[in-house]
Design a protein around this motif. Structure first.
Motif, short mmCIF file in Angstrom:
data_model
loop_
_atom_site.label_atom_id
_atom_site.label_comp_id
_atom_site.label_asym_id
_atom_site.label_seq_id
_atom_site.Cartn_x
_atom_site.Cartn_y
_atom_site.Cartn_z
N VAL A 141 40.92 9.91 48.52
CA VAL A 141 39.93 9.67 49.57
C VAL A 141 40.14 10.66 50.70
N PRO A 142 39.07 11.00 51.42
CA PRO A 142 39.20 11.94 52.54
C PRO A 142 39.90 11.28 53.74
N LYS A 143 40.91 11.97 54.25
CA LYS A 143 41.61 11.53 55.45
C LYS A 143 41.54 12.63 56.49
N ALA A 144 41.19 12.25 57.72
CA ALA A 144 41.08 13.21 58.82
C ALA A 144 42.27 13.09 59.76
N PHE A 145 42.85 14.23 60.06
CA PHE A 145 43.87 14.32 61.11
C PHE A 145 43.18 14.90 62.34
N VAL A 146 43.17 14.16 63.43
CA VAL A 146 42.34 14.50 64.57
C VAL A 146 43.17 14.66 65.84
N VAL A 147 42.89 15.75 66.56
CA VAL A 147 43.42 15.93 67.91
C VAL A 147 42.33 15.50 68.87
N ARG A 148 42.62 14.45 69.63
CA ARG A 148 41.59 13.89 70.50
C ARG A 148 41.40 14.70 71.78
N ALA A 186 30.12 8.69 59.05
CA ALA A 186 29.37 8.03 57.98
C ALA A 186 27.86 8.11 58.19
N GLU A 187 27.45 8.17 59.45
CA GLU A 187 26.02 8.26 59.76
C GLU A 187 25.46 9.65 59.44
N ARG A 188 26.33 10.61 59.18
CA ARG A 188 25.90 11.99 59.08
C ARG A 188 26.19 12.66 57.74
N VAL A 189 26.77 11.93 56.81
CA VAL A 189 27.09 12.51 55.51
C VAL A 189 26.72 11.55 54.39
N ALA A 190 26.67 12.08 53.16
CA ALA A 190 26.45 11.23 51.99
C ALA A 190 27.62 10.26 51.84
N ALA A 191 27.36 9.16 51.15
CA ALA A 191 28.36 8.08 51.07
C ALA A 191 29.70 8.56 50.52
N HIS A 192 29.67 9.46 49.53
CA HIS A 192 30.93 9.89 48.93
C HIS A 192 31.73 10.83 49.84
N LYS A 193 31.11 11.35 50.90
CA LYS A 193 31.79 12.27 51.80
C LYS A 193 32.37 11.58 53.03
N LYS A 194 32.21 10.28 53.13
CA LYS A 194 32.69 9.59 54.33
C LYS A 194 34.20 9.74 54.51
N VAL A 195 34.64 9.90 55.74
CA VAL A 195 36.07 9.88 56.06
C VAL A 195 36.56 8.44 55.95
N ARG A 196 37.57 8.22 55.13
CA ARG A 196 38.05 6.86 54.88
C ARG A 196 39.28 6.49 55.70
N ARG A 197 39.96 7.52 56.23
CA ARG A 197 41.14 7.26 57.06
C ARG A 197 41.19 8.30 58.17
N VAL A 198 41.74 7.90 59.30
CA VAL A 198 41.92 8.81 60.43
C VAL A 198 43.32 8.62 61.01
N GLU A 199 43.99 9.73 61.27
CA GLU A 199 45.27 9.70 61.97
C GLU A 199 45.19 10.66 63.15
N PHE A 200 45.57 10.18 64.32
CA PHE A 200 45.55 11.03 65.51
C PHE A 200 46.88 11.76 65.64
N ILE A 201 46.82 13.07 65.85
CA ILE A 201 48.02 13.90 65.96
C ILE A 201 47.90 14.78 67.20
N ASP A 202 49.02 15.39 67.59
CA ASP A 202 49.05 16.22 68.79
C ASP A 202 48.48 17.61 68.55
N ALA A 203 48.66 18.13 67.33
CA ALA A 203 48.16 19.47 67.02
C ALA A 203 48.01 19.61 65.51
N VAL A 204 46.98 20.31 65.08
CA VAL A 204 46.78 20.61 63.66
C VAL A 204 47.68 21.78 63.30
N PRO A 205 48.56 21.63 62.31
CA PRO A 205 49.44 22.75 61.94
C PRO A 205 48.64 23.90 61.33
N LYS A 206 48.91 25.10 61.82
CA LYS A 206 48.16 26.27 61.34
C LYS A 206 49.09 27.46 61.23
N SER A 207 48.72 28.37 60.33
CA SER A 207 49.48 29.61 60.18
C SER A 207 49.17 30.54 61.34
#
Length: 522
Positions: free
Chosen positions: A466-473, A488-509
């Motif tokens: 399932v899709p999980k989003a890591f979000v910096v608020r 969910a209001e903006r995507v097809a049913a199979h694309k819905k984000v099913r989980r969300v976790e709030f984090i301080d920063a998205v790790p990037k190269s």
């Protein structure tokens, strides 16, 4: 079915990188500024740069470095990096650029794998390089800005040696060995010849239009192939001025752009996000900027629009991989009809294929509208010769016809403009449906309460992905349930984000790519 470039082929000179960039430098250009250090304002002219390059090459030759040897360069962006990088090439040696963020263990693996004979670092990175060099058995470490027991760049330049006379075959002699994970697995040495690097500058100079009047804000690292080819070599070939930053600091970046009147910004999507949203942007005069080119990761069209509107400049994308030196697609300066979410057209001297990953069939350019998605395959003179010491990985990436299988899913429209949908290996399979993380990330970034976001697939209680989003608020008022409902209001049913976790920063190269493997280990 091959999809050809809309541009005629360009001539690729049979020259080493140094000769291609500098052999026809007119006398009048010798006094023009080549590199400016953003922090100190210290400028190096083209004439001074060439003298430094020759002396570095001479110092290396005096220390037994010759064609076939590998020298590791471990440094943030600076005028010294420019002189050292081209001095190593001038000596006929191969440069393996080392990520400034690497640990001693990671450095040791790269030095051992590349069989580096000598390493160059800077004082602030010396501890990690010393550990890596010791582990790899590299005895000679030069510290650019000096350290007890180590030679410095000033020592090398002070010797006043001339560059050695070397003879190499540009088509086969390795110029650089950057390390990339490619489409799969651990980081591998990408073998790029002098011809690969020369080709990519020749292929792109007519599309990424730079000239002597341009000042390029060089904040993306030169150790990464994007910075190495597009910022460093392309700018030098165009006789533009490079303004170097050792790292990205938004306040310093904006201040230097305003003070130095930078005209061209090469960025990655995280910097685009800051340019679109950060209040500091409004405090600086950025009117000198006429073009921003984003690469290294997909840039959402809406975000590109926001940057273009805020800075009143042209915002375009390009696409490439380390394995392609790196550029294969770009938006030409005169094409205002190409959507900002597109990575542009195939560059000269290249052909591509879009291949259905399910059945291996080719996807053609449509007569109208957008094609079906497929894996992008690329063929051209800028494509690597292979991965160092890894025939199996090479065979998995380069096929018998020479096409590089990028592992990226793309579409192409009737005008020949390509868009990157996602990475083949990053696609989330939700109940058999494919969910592109980049699509959800782009949507989340349009939410006013979201500062940054990354999406991966995770198993649910039934073992389904399932899709999980890591979000910096951007605001503490945002809740997980509200965010999932908004998506969910903006995507097809199979694309819905099913989980969300709030984090301080998205790790990037360092180049701005989301490190999804780090998120998967959470």
């Amino acid at each position: 079915m091959a999809i050809t470039s809309p541009f005629p082929d360009v001539e690729i000179p049979d020259l080493p990188v140094y000769d291609f960039l500098f052999s026809d430098l007119p006398d009048g250009a010798l006094t023009s500024t080549a590199v400016i250090d953003a922090a100190s304002g210290r400028a190096t002219t083209y004439g001074e740069l060439l003298e430094q390059v020759d002396r570095v090459a001479g110092a290396l030759a005096a220390r037994g470095i010759s064609p076939g040897d590998v020298v590791a360069l471990h440094s943030p962006n600076s005028p010294a990096f420019v002189a050292l990088f081209h001095g190593i090439l001038r000596a006929g040696a191969t440069v393996t650029t080392v990520n400034s963020l690497y640990t001693g263990d990671e450095i040791g693996r790269q030095l051992a794998d590349s069989k580096a004979r000598l390493a160059i670092t800077v004082g602030v990175l010396r501890e990690n390089m010393a550990a890596g060099a010791a582990a790899a058995g590299v005895e000679t470490v030069m510290v650019v800005d000096g350290a007890e027991g180590h030679e410095s760049l000033a020592d090398w330049l002070g010797e006043g040696r001339s560059a050695p006379a070397v003879s190499i075959d540009p088509a086969t002699h390795l110029a650089v060995l950057p390390y990339s994970s490619g489409t799969t697995g651990l980081a591998k040495g990408v073998m790029l010849t002098h011809r690969n690097l020369v080709a990519n500058v020749a292929q792109t100079i007519g599309i990424i239009t730079l000239g002597p009047d341009d000042r390029v804000a060089a904040v993306l690292p030169f150790f990464h192939i994007y910075g190495m080819t597009v910022l460093l070599n392309l700018s030098l070939f165009a006789r533009a001025q490079l303004v170097t930053f050792p790292r990205f600091d938004l306040a310093q970046f904006l201040g230097a752009i305003a003070e130095r009147r930078c005209t061209y910004l090469f960025i990655a999507p995280p910097i685009a996000l800051a340019l679109a949203r950060h209040p500091l942007v409004a405090e600086h005069d950025l009117s000198s900027v006429h073009t921003i080119l984003s690469g290294a990761a997909p840039l959402d069209g809406a975000l590109a629009d926001a940057v273009a509107q805020r800075l009143d400049c042209r915002v375009v994308q390009g696409y490439g991989m380390t394995e392609m030196s790196p550029v294969s697609h770009a938006v030409p300066a005169d094409r205002t009809d190409i959507p900002r979410g597109s990575v542009g057209l195939i560059i000269p001297n290249m052909v591509c294929r879009l291949v259905d990953p399910a059945d291996g069939t080719d996807i053609p350019v449509p007569d109208e509208g957008m094609s079906e998605p497929g894996e992008l395959w690329c063929l051209g003179p800028n494509v690597m010769t292979g991965y160092l010491g890894d025939d199996e990985a090479t065979a998995q990436t380069l096929d018998a016809d020479g096409y590089l299988h990028t592992g990226d899913i793309a579409t192409v429209d009737a005008a020949g403009a390509f868009s990157i949908v996602d990475r083949l290996k990053e696609l989330i399979k939700y109940h058999g449906y494919q969910v592109p993380p980049a699509e959800l990330e782009a949507l989340l970034l349009t939410h006013p309460g979201v500062q940054d976001a990354a999406v991966i697939g995770v198993p649910d209680g039934d073992g389904q992905e399932v899709p999980k989003a890591f979000v910096v608020r951007a605001s503490d008022d945002v809740t997980a349930d509200a965010l999932m409902a908004w998506v969910a209001e903006r995507v097809a049913a199979h694309k819905k984000v099913r989980r969300v976790e709030f984090i301080d920063a998205v790790p990037k190269s360092a180049s701005g790519k989301i490190l999804r493997k780090d998120l998967r280990t959470r």
